[in-house]
Design an enzyme around this catalytic site. Sequence first.
Site, PDB file in Angstrom:
ATOM      1  N   GLY A   6       5.856  -7.589   4.682  1.00 51.11           N
ATOM      2  CA  GLY A   6       4.806  -8.300   3.967  1.00 51.11           C
ATOM      3  C   GLY A   6       4.428  -7.647   2.655  1.00 51.11           C
ATOM      4  O   GLY A   6       4.725  -6.477   2.413  1.00 51.11           O
ATOM      5  N   CYS A  18       3.112   3.316   9.631  1.00 56.62           N
ATOM      6  CA  CYS A  18       3.499   2.316   8.634  1.00 56.62           C
ATOM      7  C   CYS A  18       3.276   0.960   9.302  1.00 56.62           C
ATOM      8  O   CYS A  18       3.832   0.696  10.368  1.00 56.62           O
ATOM      9  CB  CYS A  18       4.973   2.529   8.281  1.00 56.62           C
ATOM     10  SG  CYS A  18       5.640   1.219   7.247  1.00 56.62           S
ATOM     11  N   CYS A  23       7.593 -12.484   4.649  1.00 54.79           N
ATOM     12  CA  CYS A  23       7.156 -12.181   3.279  1.00 54.79           C
ATOM     13  C   CYS A  23       7.744 -13.250   2.370  1.00 54.79           C
ATOM     14  O   CYS A  23       8.828 -13.760   2.640  1.00 54.79           O
ATOM     15  CB  CYS A  23       7.702 -10.801   2.880  1.00 54.79           C
ATOM     16  SG  CYS A  23       7.196 -10.268   1.224  1.00 54.79           S
ATOM     17  N   CYS A  67      12.600 -10.183  -2.371  1.00 59.69           N
ATOM     18  CA  CYS A  67      13.415  -9.071  -2.900  1.00 59.69           C
ATOM     19  C   CYS A  67      14.801  -9.100  -2.247  1.00 59.69           C
ATOM     20  O   CYS A  67      14.924  -9.247  -1.021  1.00 59.69           O
ATOM     21  CB  CYS A  67      12.744  -7.726  -2.650  1.00 59.69           C
ATOM     22  SG  CYS A  67      11.134  -7.601  -3.455  1.00 59.69           S
ATOM     23  N   CYS A  97      15.727  -6.633   0.765  1.00 54.81           N
ATOM     24  CA  CYS A  97      14.750  -6.426   1.842  1.00 54.81           C
ATOM     25  C   CYS A  97      14.903  -7.463   2.951  1.00 54.81           C
ATOM     26  O   CYS A  97      14.898  -8.672   2.688  1.00 54.81           O
ATOM     27  CB  CYS A  97      13.342  -6.492   1.248  1.00 54.81           C
ATOM     28  SG  CYS A  97      12.062  -6.269   2.497  1.00 54.81           S
ATOM     29  N   CYS A 108      13.436  -2.092   6.933  1.00 58.91           N
ATOM     30  CA  CYS A 108      12.279  -2.978   7.106  1.00 58.91           C
ATOM     31  C   CYS A 108      12.688  -4.383   7.521  1.00 58.91           C
ATOM     32  O   CYS A 108      13.462  -5.016   6.833  1.00 58.91           O
ATOM     33  CB  CYS A 108      11.589  -3.172   5.759  1.00 58.91           C
ATOM     34  SG  CYS A 108      10.450  -1.937   5.339  1.00 58.91           S
ATOM     35  N   GLU A 162       6.600  -5.586  12.956  1.00 62.35           N
ATOM     36  CA  GLU A 162       7.068  -4.204  13.122  1.00 62.35           C
ATOM     37  C   GLU A 162       6.033  -3.193  12.681  1.00 62.35           C
ATOM     38  O   GLU A 162       5.255  -3.446  11.770  1.00 62.35           O
ATOM     39  CB  GLU A 162       8.274  -3.964  12.206  1.00 62.35           C
ATOM     40  CG  GLU A 162       9.483  -4.721  12.589  1.00 62.35           C
ATOM     41  CD  GLU A 162      10.681  -4.283  11.747  1.00 62.35           C
ATOM     42  OE1 GLU A 162      11.478  -5.146  11.420  1.00 62.35           O
ATOM     43  OE2 GLU A 162      10.815  -3.085  11.420  1.00 62.35           O
TER      44      GLU A 162
HETATM   45  N1  SAH Z   1       5.867  -5.549  -0.201  1.00 62.69           N
HETATM   46  C1  SAH Z   1       5.534  -4.199  -0.424  1.00 62.69           C
HETATM   47  C2  SAH Z   1       5.585  -3.323   0.814  1.00 62.69           C
HETATM   48  C3  SAH Z   1       6.718  -3.484   1.774  1.00 62.69           C
HETATM   49  S1  SAH Z   1       8.287  -2.817   1.421  1.00 62.69           S
HETATM   50  C4  SAH Z   1       6.356  -3.615  -1.534  1.00 62.69           C
HETATM   51  O1  SAH Z   1       7.197  -4.319  -2.082  1.00 62.69           O
HETATM   52  O2  SAH Z   1       6.128  -2.475  -1.922  1.00 62.69           O
HETATM   53  C5  SAH Z   1       8.144  -1.076   1.407  1.00 62.69           C
HETATM   54  C6  SAH Z   1       9.166  -0.406   0.496  1.00 62.69           C
HETATM   55  O3  SAH Z   1      10.486  -0.456   1.063  1.00 62.69           O
HETATM   56  C7  SAH Z   1       9.277  -1.079  -0.868  1.00 62.69           C
HETATM   57  O4  SAH Z   1       9.383  -0.120  -1.872  1.00 62.69           O
HETATM   58  C8  SAH Z   1      10.555  -1.860  -0.727  1.00 62.69           C
HETATM   59  O5  SAH Z   1      11.073  -2.201  -1.965  1.00 62.69           O
HETATM   60  C9  SAH Z   1      11.417  -0.915   0.082  1.00 62.69           C
HETATM   61  N2  SAH Z   1      12.557  -1.527   0.747  1.00 62.69           N
HETATM   62  C10 SAH Z   1      12.662  -2.755   1.282  1.00 62.69           C
HETATM   63  N3  SAH Z   1      13.883  -2.959   1.801  1.00 62.69           N
HETATM   64  C11 SAH Z   1      14.561  -1.823   1.596  1.00 62.69           C
HETATM   65  C12 SAH Z   1      15.900  -1.414   1.886  1.00 62.69           C
HETATM   66  N4  SAH Z   1      16.749  -2.232   2.491  1.00 62.69           N
HETATM   67  N5  SAH Z   1      16.268  -0.173   1.536  1.00 62.69           N
HETATM   68  C13 SAH Z   1      15.403   0.665   0.917  1.00 62.69           C
HETATM   69  N6  SAH Z   1      14.146   0.343   0.611  1.00 62.69           N
HETATM   70  C14 SAH Z   1      13.726  -0.902   0.924  1.00 62.69           C
END
Ligand code: SAH
Length: 346
Positions: A160, A106, A113, A117, A120, A334, A93
Amino acid sequence: MTKIELNSLTLEELEKYMFIIGEKKYRGEQLFRYIHDNQGNEILDITVFSKGLRDKLERLGKISQMEVFKRFDSKLDSTKKYLFLLEDNNIIEGVAMEYEHGWTACISTQVGCRMGCAFCASTKEGLVRNLSAGEMANQIYTMEKDLNIRINNIVLMGSGEPLDNYENILKFIKIIHDEKGHNTSYRNITLSTCGIVPKIYALADEGLPITLSISLHSPFDEIRKKIMPIGSKYTIENIIKACKYYHDRTSRRITIEYTLIEGVNDSLEDINQLKEVLHNLNCHVNLIPLNPIKEFDKVRSSNSNINRFKRELNKSNISTTIRKEMGGDINAACGQLRRRYTGDIR
Ligand code: SAH
């Protein structure tokens, strides 16, 4: 023999490569300009090269490509979300967003990944593979060609974990910054990480003044560990120390990302502890209302809690904004878009 991916080589590496295959060094710069300034991808079309050199390069190397598999256009603003199809049929994406100061892209740094988390979507099927530097650049070039725009700002915030693909993101940053190619200022590049501490130090020592953005999401290690497995490896204290080091080396203000999840990290206690944690760090806090996904049984904080968070942090002189939602109607979190479509083509 696997062909070398020429668009993943920095200018210096391309010059060396040309030398190794018995050509003059300046041919490296010509090839670099063809790929990253002209955004060309057909070796056989490089008219500044002789037929012999084109044939030789075509035999030894390739310029990887990607296709727009799907594009989703917001009806609320100019945001476009992309699914790109890679040469090995993987899908990633990317998003293009228009702000007053120009377009921001972006981009993804990995297919999937492995950080795990809880909230995510990108991580739900684990890591498939790293993206190459060329594949990261291709996301930018493909959006620019598709929309006929120039991208000024780049955020490594798609699928990622960039610091889990360290060598390739470093090459990408050098390539995209090179004035003989895309010529993006380091200041217009942001790298977002869940907090892989040793790599934050390594990046600081590279001396590239890009913006470092930390996904913190809780000021308490016990809570953070529950939503971010990487929290068991690196404590908040050590992340903040690494951020201070990064700031000392680059003079760049750190961004702290904080996704607000009702009942998990949005209480007054969280606010007070966050103030403690960020006290003394030159930073900006970006509050992100949670984008709910089906695998995570939580909702975003109420607007009043989100506003309270911002108000209280600002009161303590911690500069804080709430992330503006771009493309609210195509606002799959994401990794959600990709997961909806991977089934179609595998
Ligand atoms: N791996 C990296 C970059 C990708 S995620 C990182 O962890 O920073 C980009 C941002 O989106 C991160 O801050 C992540 O925690 C947040 N994010 C991921 N899923 C999300 C969701 N469902 N709602 C809000 N923020 C989210």
